[in-house]
Write a protein that holds these residues in place. Sequence first.
Motif, PDB file in Angstrom:
ATOM      1  N   LEU A  19       0.817  12.552  43.620  1.00 45.69           N
ATOM      2  CA  LEU A  19       0.140  11.943  43.240  1.00 45.69           C
ATOM      3  C   LEU A  19      -0.414  10.518  44.372  1.00 45.69           C
ATOM      4  O   LEU A  19      -0.387  10.364  45.091  1.00 45.69           O
ATOM      5  CB  LEU A  19       0.361  11.627  42.498  1.00 45.69           C
ATOM      6  N   ILE A  20      -1.982  11.060  43.966  1.00 44.86           N
ATOM      7  CA  ILE A  20      -2.902  10.095  45.586  1.00 44.86           C
ATOM      8  C   ILE A  20      -3.899   9.544  44.231  1.00 44.86           C
ATOM      9  O   ILE A  20      -4.457   9.687  43.247  1.00 44.86           O
ATOM     10  CB  ILE A  20      -4.157  11.248  45.894  1.00 44.86           C
ATOM     11  N   ILE A  21      -3.081   8.299  44.857  1.00 39.72           N
ATOM     12  CA  ILE A  21      -3.615   6.711  44.080  1.00 39.72           C
ATOM     13  C   ILE A  21      -4.924   5.794  45.305  1.00 39.72           C
ATOM     14  O   ILE A  21      -4.648   5.837  46.032  1.00 39.72           O
ATOM     15  CB  ILE A  21      -3.251   6.453  43.143  1.00 39.72           C
ATOM     16  N   HIS A  22      -6.726   5.969  44.565  1.00 36.35           N
ATOM     17  CA  HIS A  22      -7.448   4.797  45.529  1.00 36.35           C
ATOM     18  C   HIS A  22      -8.038   3.944  44.255  1.00 36.35           C
ATOM     19  O   HIS A  22      -8.275   3.966  43.120  1.00 36.35           O
ATOM     20  CB  HIS A  22      -8.377   5.988  46.170  1.00 36.35           C
ATOM     21  N   LEU A  23      -7.686   2.394  44.843  1.00 37.32           N
ATOM     22  CA  LEU A  23      -7.921   1.985  43.607  1.00 37.32           C
ATOM     23  C   LEU A  23      -9.611   1.596  44.244  1.00 37.32           C
ATOM     24  O   LEU A  23      -9.724   0.471  43.087  1.00 37.32           O
ATOM     25  CB  LEU A  23      -7.391   0.259  44.460  1.00 37.32           C
ATOM     26  N   GLY A  24     -10.542   1.913  44.720  1.00 36.47           N
ATOM     27  CA  GLY A  24     -11.838   2.087  44.422  1.00 36.47           C
ATOM     28  C   GLY A  24     -12.068   0.429  44.622  1.00 36.47           C
ATOM     29  O   GLY A  24     -11.508  -0.374  45.585  1.00 36.47           O
TER      30      GLY A  24
END
Length: 271
Positions: free
Chosen positions: A69-74
């Motif tokens: 799972l790849i998450i970026h907080l923007g």
Amino acid sequence: MPELPEVETTRRGIAQHLEGHSVTTVDVREPRLRWAVPADLAEQLQGQTLQQIQRRGKYLLFTYPTGHLIIHLGMSGSLRIVSPDTALKKHDHVLIQFDNQQCLRYHDPRRFGCVLWTNEPAQQHPLLSVLGVEPLENEFTGEYLHQQAQKKQQAVKTFIMNSHIVVGVGNIYASESLFLAGIHPNRAAGDIDLTHYQTLANTIRDVLTAAIAMGGTTLRDFVNTQGEPGYFSQTLRVYDRAGLPCLNCGTPIERMVLGQRATYYCPQCQS
């Protein structure tokens, strides 16, 4: 925007609660982020045990037996760990519940972040494969920066903020590091000698390490996994201090725009 220290702070806060636990439910309340949340995310995650959470640049990588799972907080995203019965907030877009009665909530008012899935090795993902070296790893040295800067006439501040060169040196941390290294932010990257790059590499590492220890920097949006702000902003030497006296020499701090980003520096201490 959350930068490397904020993302690392988030990683550390989450990992201690979630690693080794399995996913029980996934609820995607709003899939329209920067890139659409995969329609089969619940199917991919449910029942899987979270093995490890790592950080690559400003991306968080959640490793499961069958993928990542790849998450970026923007620009305005955050991750919080709450109990499943905690009241939802308007911009809680993705909810992942684990078998220890902990719920990970992805919150993002502007929806510039991402929640993606890959069955391939994470480092081969198009978003990650183009990233430069990590500034807290051994590969990041003054020699490396000096070599990468050869014949480049771009400003050194935009050079060290280029994620293809080095990841995670955001606007605040670039200004602070250049001040400590005594280097003017508009100086051509290719005109700086090895000695100064060795100093700069050390100051970048020191600034990021200090920011992580203080929970990151909060100027507007960032909060950690407990909903608390970061406190590195209380130690800023030049960033957002235009017109105030330099803490070293008393000269008023000046502001300029480089690469469409506000840049702060001391005209006396930096050359």
